[in-house]
Design a protein around this motif. Sequence first.
Motif, PDB file in Angstrom:
ATOM      1  N   ALA A 295      -7.969  12.932  -0.716  1.00 64.39           N
ATOM      2  CA  ALA A 295      -7.838  11.509  -0.361  1.00 64.39           C
ATOM      3  C   ALA A 295      -6.376  11.185  -0.063  1.00 64.39           C
ATOM      4  O   ALA A 295      -6.045  10.530   0.929  1.00 64.39           O
TER       5      ALA A 295
ATOM      6  N   SER B  75     -12.617  19.533  -9.764  1.00 60.64           N
ATOM      7  CA  SER B  75     -13.116  19.007  -8.488  1.00 60.64           C
ATOM      8  C   SER B  75     -12.622  17.592  -8.229  1.00 60.64           C
ATOM      9  O   SER B  75     -12.307  17.236  -7.092  1.00 60.64           O
ATOM     10  N   LEU B  76     -12.552  16.779  -9.279  1.00 60.12           N
ATOM     11  CA  LEU B  76     -12.079  15.401  -9.098  1.00 60.12           C
ATOM     12  C   LEU B  76     -10.606  15.389  -8.698  1.00 60.12           C
ATOM     13  O   LEU B  76     -10.190  14.610  -7.838  1.00 60.12           O
TER      14      LEU B  76
ATOM     15  N   PRO C  54     -15.680  18.472 -14.759  1.00 53.52           N
ATOM     16  CA  PRO C  54     -15.471  18.062 -13.377  1.00 53.52           C
ATOM     17  C   PRO C  54     -14.016  17.739 -13.031  1.00 53.52           C
ATOM     18  O   PRO C  54     -13.738  17.343 -11.905  1.00 53.52           O
TER      19      PRO C  54
ATOM     20  N   ALA D   1     -15.251  10.417  -3.962  1.00 52.75           N
ATOM     21  CA  ALA D   1     -15.059  11.576  -4.845  1.00 52.75           C
ATOM     22  C   ALA D   1     -15.945  11.434  -6.080  1.00 52.75           C
ATOM     23  O   ALA D   1     -16.620  12.379  -6.498  1.00 52.75           O
ATOM     24  N   VAL D   2     -15.952  10.246  -6.645  1.00 47.73           N
ATOM     25  CA  VAL D   2     -16.761   9.987  -7.846  1.00 47.73           C
ATOM     26  C   VAL D   2     -18.247  10.096  -7.519  1.00 47.73           C
ATOM     27  O   VAL D   2     -19.024  10.697  -8.273  1.00 47.73           O
TER      28      VAL D   2
ATOM     29  N   SER E 218     -17.646  10.169 -14.405  1.00 48.12           N
ATOM     30  CA  SER E 218     -16.744  10.836 -13.452  1.00 48.12           C
ATOM     31  C   SER E 218     -15.577   9.925 -13.092  1.00 48.12           C
ATOM     32  O   SER E 218     -14.444  10.390 -12.919  1.00 48.12           O
ATOM     33  N   LEU E 219     -15.841   8.631 -12.998  1.00 53.84           N
ATOM     34  CA  LEU E 219     -14.748   7.692 -12.712  1.00 53.84           C
ATOM     35  C   LEU E 219     -13.753   7.669 -13.876  1.00 53.84           C
ATOM     36  O   LEU E 219     -12.531   7.682 -13.676  1.00 53.84           O
TER      37      LEU E 219
ATOM     38  N   SER F  10     -17.494   5.994   3.290  1.00 59.52           N
ATOM     39  CA  SER F  10     -16.135   5.692   2.847  1.00 59.52           C
ATOM     40  C   SER F  10     -15.502   4.624   3.739  1.00 59.52           C
ATOM     41  O   SER F  10     -14.875   3.671   3.258  1.00 59.52           O
TER      42      SER F  10
ATOM     43  N   ILE G 179      -6.443   3.137  -9.273  1.00 59.10           N
ATOM     44  CA  ILE G 179      -7.402   3.727 -10.204  1.00 59.10           C
ATOM     45  C   ILE G 179      -7.161   3.229 -11.625  1.00 59.10           C
ATOM     46  O   ILE G 179      -8.098   3.021 -12.392  1.00 59.10           O
TER      47      ILE G 179
ATOM     48  N   ARG H 264     -19.658  11.823  -5.043  1.00 58.02           N
ATOM     49  CA  ARG H 264     -20.019  13.197  -4.716  1.00 58.02           C
ATOM     50  C   ARG H 264     -20.124  14.060  -5.975  1.00 58.02           C
ATOM     51  O   ARG H 264     -21.069  14.823  -6.160  1.00 58.02           O
ATOM     52  N   ILE H 265     -19.140  13.900  -6.843  1.00 61.30           N
ATOM     53  CA  ILE H 265     -19.107  14.768  -8.018  1.00 61.30           C
ATOM     54  C   ILE H 265     -20.104  14.290  -9.071  1.00 61.30           C
ATOM     55  O   ILE H 265     -20.757  15.104  -9.724  1.00 61.30           O
TER      56      ILE H 265
ATOM     57  N   GLU I 239     -10.437  16.485  -5.084  1.00 65.39           N
ATOM     58  CA  GLU I 239     -10.896  15.427  -4.180  1.00 65.39           C
ATOM     59  C   GLU I 239      -9.863  14.301  -4.086  1.00 65.39           C
ATOM     60  O   GLU I 239      -9.640  13.733  -3.017  1.00 65.39           O
TER      61      GLU I 239
ATOM     62  N   LEU J  47      -2.653   5.512  -5.370  1.00 63.96           N
ATOM     63  CA  LEU J  47      -3.963   5.869  -5.929  1.00 63.96           C
ATOM     64  C   LEU J  47      -3.960   5.703  -7.445  1.00 63.96           C
ATOM     65  O   LEU J  47      -4.890   5.148  -8.032  1.00 63.96           O
TER      66      LEU J  47
ATOM     67  N   GLU K 131     -11.958   6.199  -0.933  1.00 59.54           N
ATOM     68  CA  GLU K 131     -12.009   7.662  -1.018  1.00 59.54           C
ATOM     69  C   GLU K 131     -12.203   8.113  -2.466  1.00 59.54           C
ATOM     70  O   GLU K 131     -12.919   9.074  -2.739  1.00 59.54           O
ATOM     71  N   ALA K 132     -11.565   7.416  -3.383  1.00 59.04           N
ATOM     72  CA  ALA K 132     -11.774   7.735  -4.801  1.00 59.04           C
ATOM     73  C   ALA K 132     -13.242   7.513  -5.156  1.00 59.04           C
ATOM     74  O   ALA K 132     -13.848   8.300  -5.894  1.00 59.04           O
TER      75      ALA K 132
ATOM     76  N   LEU L  33     -11.777  10.777 -13.597  1.00 53.95           N
ATOM     77  CA  LEU L  33     -10.796  10.678 -12.511  1.00 53.95           C
ATOM     78  C   LEU L  33      -9.578   9.878 -12.964  1.00 53.95           C
ATOM     79  O   LEU L  33      -8.430  10.247 -12.724  1.00 53.95           O
TER      80      LEU L  33
ATOM     81  N   ARG M 248      -5.317  12.939   3.231  1.00 58.03           N
ATOM     82  CA  ARG M 248      -5.884  12.312   4.421  1.00 58.03           C
ATOM     83  C   ARG M 248      -5.205  10.987   4.730  1.00 58.03           C
ATOM     84  O   ARG M 248      -4.849  10.687   5.868  1.00 58.03           O
ATOM     85  N   ILE M 249      -5.004  10.194   3.675  1.00 52.95           N
ATOM     86  CA  ILE M 249      -4.456   8.860   3.913  1.00 52.95           C
ATOM     87  C   ILE M 249      -2.952   8.931   4.131  1.00 52.95           C
ATOM     88  O   ILE M 249      -2.411   8.211   4.975  1.00 52.95           O
TER      89      ILE M 249
END
Lengths: 202, 202
Positions: free
Chosen positions: B152, B144-145, B141, A152-153, A177-178, A126, B185, A155-156, B148, B181, A148-149, A181, B155-156
């Motif tokens: 993120a 979990s997404l 998912p 997440a993508v 997954s993206l 990351s 995204i 990992r999942i 996560e 984010l 970080e996003a 998200l 943390r940030i």
Amino acid sequence: MGRWEPNTRQRLAKAALELYSERGYEQTTVAEIARRAGLTERTFFRHYADKREVLFDGSGELRDLFVAGVSQAPGSAAPIDAMAAGLDAAAGPFTDRRTFARQRQAVIGANAELRERELIKLASLSAAVAETLRGRGVPEPAASLTAEAGMAVFRIGFERWIADGEERTLAELMRDSLHELRTVIGADRAAREGAGSPPSPG
Amino acid sequence: MGRWEPNTRQRLAKAALELYSERGYEQTTVAEIARRAGLTERTFFRHYADKREVLFDGSGELRDLFVAGVSQAPGSAAPIDAMAAGLDAAAGPFTDRRTFARQRQAVIGANAELRERELIKLASLSAAVAETLRGRGVPEPAASLTAEAGMAVFRIGFERWIADGEERTLAELMRDSLHELRTVIGADRAAREGAGSPPSPG
């Protein structure tokens, strides 16, 4: 077979993973791994620093591919698109490694020290991606949030990829997954803005 | 002052953090922490299992607040809004702890074992939030997404909060980070969809 043939590393990795799966990571010695692979301990240590290294051997390659994918995205690409290019690039070598990845994840999941090592690997990935994004002119906190996003993508997507019966490719599952998200993150935007909560100036 | 007064824990934590900052975490002993706090080692061990515990004492409270915030969000809230409610709830106790948090983070950043512990704490928080979301009926998912993404943002937001000269609250910075984010995204969604790449069915 001579000890210099090109697949020595792979034979050692396969033997190690078999033994970790059969009798547990802690209970397996390097001598046993070498014996199972039909090689010597000395040969093992010529390829791997220790028995943990076998499981994290691909970390450097993963990071290099991910970072190259991000930095080679067109200059006009949005940060998230550059990150998606990194995910695509990182997925490449996994194509024929699903069985290995499943076994590896089972071994890692069963051992606290290995789980920690895996978390550190992702945190360092990351950080490398965030740095690459900053190098593309993406300011903070957008660079770190995008990275970080991406993790997440990754990992999942990876978890889904190694699930029993899953047949889609890692690249497909990460793209999916993206997309997911995006959907969960953006789902309430209209509702929030409609409720009169103004977007922050950031 | 008697050893049972309510602020014994805080005195020990303050003394520990001072010593970790002054001479390093590894170099500090429990005996020294107790002495600095004007208490006995025995009192230290009545409050903390070991010197590491002082730094991660708030993990349980953080998780409980986060999870309660998520589970108490209105049933009609989108997953990301439930997660945002968790972030708001989790930010509560940090209001008057910025100096402590800055010192703590500097100590953790200087020690590999502590950084690992911090990563594990966040991974376990993420798992707890994902579980809470699934309890609200959010499928995988997405659960979990969303969790996560929440980590993120946490943390940030936290990193920004402890930065030199920062005066906004943690809750504000997390809300701002979530907004950011969303922006990163979603930024290219129009461009992508315009380019004819159909959204995946997921």
